[in-house]
Enzyme design. Structure first.
Site, short mmCIF file in Angstrom:
data_model
loop_
_atom_site.label_atom_id
_atom_site.label_comp_id
_atom_site.label_asym_id
_atom_site.label_seq_id
_atom_site.Cartn_x
_atom_site.Cartn_y
_atom_site.Cartn_z
N ASP A 250 56.46 24.58 35.97
CA ASP A 250 57.14 25.12 34.79
C ASP A 250 56.55 26.48 34.38
O ASP A 250 55.33 26.65 34.36
CB ASP A 250 56.93 24.10 33.66
N GLU A 312 60.18 27.70 38.55
CA GLU A 312 61.11 28.50 37.76
C GLU A 312 60.85 29.94 38.15
O GLU A 312 59.69 30.34 38.28
CB GLU A 312 60.82 28.34 36.28
C1 GLC Z 1 60.48 25.60 30.81
C2 GLC Z 1 61.27 24.32 30.67
C3 GLC Z 1 61.84 24.26 29.28
C4 GLC Z 1 60.68 24.26 28.32
C5 GLC Z 1 59.79 25.47 28.53
C6 GLC Z 1 58.48 25.32 27.81
O1 GLC Z 1 61.29 26.70 30.69
O2 GLC Z 1 62.26 24.26 31.65
O3 GLC Z 1 62.64 23.13 29.11
O4 GLC Z 1 61.16 24.23 26.99
O5 GLC Z 1 59.45 25.63 29.89
O6 GLC Z 1 57.70 24.34 28.44
#
Ligand code: GLC
Length: 594
Positions: A250, A312
């Site tokens: 993440d 991501e």
């Molecule tokens: C990432 C996750 C999201 C979350 C953020 C903070 O973007 O996909 O859902 O709110 O990180 O952890």
């Protein structure tokens, strides 16, 4: 619905979530192998073979948002035993791995992305024993389990942060980012949280500010502290030891902040939270991120079975995306391609350009595509035109599942689930929606319960009130009804998934773009090196029938026609003439050529 509004806020919001990572494809795997002795035994030779051709290059991965997939105990929230009970569905659908959004203990401020213990399961979702059973039951069905890993921040209720905030001299003080404020009660600088307002929060106990890239309840870890790194790598090992097949990492581009606290540049205008727009120059994509990714890759490489790292990656261009694979293919194997996810309109030229760029990326990395996830409005309405959404959703499925990329699906996309935003502020669950209402309604719309059948709550839960309501569209779109309808979205997904598995050219053939000047029709061949036969994919991204001409002699195709394998709308078995090829509005044609 997003088209009608121009979609800007919702779609821009989609770009907030993301991070980075990188693939270390064949070369990466080869490099890792090069550090080991040459294989001697048949077993070692087999392991070598696996490294050269890792499973994740051919897999279809399916994201499960655990709160919303299947509730097994009637409390209105999905859980691990619920997922286990639906494994047969996933096997029959034809996917190879599931990525499950966080199920760790959490105060649930960000619904699990605020973790208070990295090596346990929140009782809301079940127990570690339930988790182990899920992994072993999934294995019996050839489905791998990928965990979500959240390294950028913990919950403010994590014992590490509780210690850290207790005094300026606590041994864990340096595990987080603490700074003095400026004069007159001002925060240390102008950095902003992605979830609105200042990224600094004053903590009265020690009269210093801590940094939080996301919610105030999500303090950022200090990745320059070696003890933090060790603790987080140990957490990865904990799950790898339990048999997980890898991690989706993440927000990884946000791991480091510039230590001198320079103000971020201010841009014109205001964002959905009413703050001035800024460029996140000093908190995003700092070079040290790559050092950590290499270390994470080394942790994964110590385990058998080619564990995968997915990230991501809302990288602004192909050069930045390519970096995520690592200079020596030694970082992330599958960086999520947000550029392709966020084209956000049916544009053959835009998709073609991006597909070409990533296909030819300088790192030789494996592309990784998706269109929907728990942070993005669903593709059914994001790409739909309000009239032909079901057909367009098949078109997007064909695009996702026929290229060379490793596809990533999001639960429910295979039945045409749509984004269903809360109607009233008091119904909003996602704190982003609470802060940003009405301009930013949050992410509840893409997290509604899975629609299984026509029973209570669409078969998701027996609770009177599931944590989010089942959308009205469940009356028409559900797994059971669509399983019985050969022309449904679900039947289409199943057919394309099965074809991808059975056709070597689709599974891992080269990607060869065709008719590259065509403004409406995206077409390409998939072909294995040294093979005569190939798969032809033709996708009409416009609202009118289009007639195109293919001259495939240069591609070694001798015959003048293509034999249909799958088409939407359905067509007869007659071969299509390559010199005069008509595709209906938003039509899909997948056929074989020789
Ligand atoms: C990432 C996750 C999201 C979350 C953020 C903070 O973007 O996909 O859902 O709110 O990180 O952890």
């Amino acid at each position: 619905m997003y088209h009608e509004t121009g979609g800007s806020d919702v779609l821009n919001r989609a770009k907030f979530f993301f991070s980075i990572v990188t693939v270390g494809l064949c070369l990466a795997a080869g490099t890792a192998w090069a550090q080991r002795p040459l294989p001697q035994s048949p077993q070692a030779a087999q392991a070598h073979q696996q490294v050269q051709d890792p499973w994740w290059k051919h897999a279809v991965i399916y994201e499960i948002y655990p709160r919303s997939f299947q509730d097994s105990n009637g409390d209105g929230v999905g859980d691990i035993n619920g997922i286990t009970s639906r494994l047969d569905y996933l096997r029959d659908l034809g996917i190879d791995a599931i990525w499950i959004s966080p199920m760790y203990p959490s105060p649930l401020v960000d619904f699990g992305y605020d973790i208070s213990d990295y090596t346990a399961i929140d009782p809301l979702y079940g127990t570690l024993a339930d988790f182990d059973r899920l992994v072993s039951e999934a294995k019996l069905r050839n489905i791998r389990v990928i965990m979500d890993f959240v390294p950028n921040h913990t919950s403010d209720q994590h014992p590490w942060f509780k210690e850290s905030r207790s005094s300026r001299t606590n041994p864990k003080r340096d595990w987080y980012i603490w700074r003095d404020g400026q004069r007159m009660g001002q925060p240390p600088n102008n950095w902003q949280s992605w979830f609105g307002h200042s990224a600094w929060k004053l903590d009265p106990t020690t009269n210093q500010y801590y940094y939080h890239h996301f919610y105030t309840e999500q303090p950022d870890l200090n990745w320059r502290n070696p003890q933090v790194r060790k603790a987080m790598y140990d957490a990865m090992r904990f799950w790898l030891d339990r048999g997980v097949a890898g991690f989706r990492i993440d927000a990884v581009s946000r791991l480091f902040e510039e230590p001198n606290l320079h103000d971020d540049p201010i841009l014109p205008g205001k964002n959905a939270y009413g703050d001035p727009n800024i460029a996140h120059k000093y908190t995003d994509n700092l070079p040290e991120v790559h050092e950590v990714l290499r270390e994470m890759r080394k942790v994964a490489n110590q385990y058998p079975g080619n564990p995968v790292l997915i990230s991501e990656a809302d990288e602004p261009n192909i050069a930045e995306l390519t970096k995520m694979y690592g200079a020596k293919d030694d970082e992330i194997q599958l960086p999520m391609d947000f550029q392709i996810a966020d084209v956000n309109k049916l544009s053959a030229p835009d998709f073609r350009r991006l597909l070409n760029e990533i296909d030819r990326n300088a790192a030789g990395g494996q592309p990784h595509y998706f269109f929907s996830n728990h942070d993005q409005p669903r593709q059914w309405d994001r790409y739909g035109d309000g009239v032909h959404n079901d057909q367009i959703t098949k078109l997007m499925a064909a695009l996702l599942l026929t290229t060379r990329a490793t596809p990533l699906m999001y639960y429910g996309e295979e039945i045409g689930m749509r984004t269903t935003e809360p109607a009233r502020k008091e119904d909003v669950q996602d704190p982003i929606g609470k802060i940003g209402w009405p301009e930013e309604k949050g992410r509840d719309g893409e997290r509604t319960p899975m629609q299984w059948d026509a029973s209570t709550n669409a078969g998701f839960s027996t609770a009177q009130h599931p944590w989010l309501p089942v959308p009205p569209s469940a009356a028409k779109y559900d797994v059971k009804a669509e399983s019985q309808d050969p022309s449904s979205i679900l039947s289409f997904y199943k057919r394309v998934l099965a074809l991808r598995r059975s056709e070597p050219a689709l599974r891992d053939g080269r990607y060869l773009p065709l008719n590259e000047e065509d403004p409406y029709v995206l077409a390409f061949l998939r072909r294995k090196a040294g093979k005569d036969d190939a798969i032809l994919v033709v996708l009409n991204m416009s609202a009118e029938a289009r007639t195109v001409k293919f001259d495939l002699a240069a591609n070694g195709v001798k015959e003048s026609s293509a034999k249909p394998l799958i088409a939407a709308p359905e067509i007869g078995p007659e071969s299509a003439q390559l010199a005069h090829f008509t595709v209906p509005a938003f039509g899909v044609f997948i056929g074989s050529v020789h």
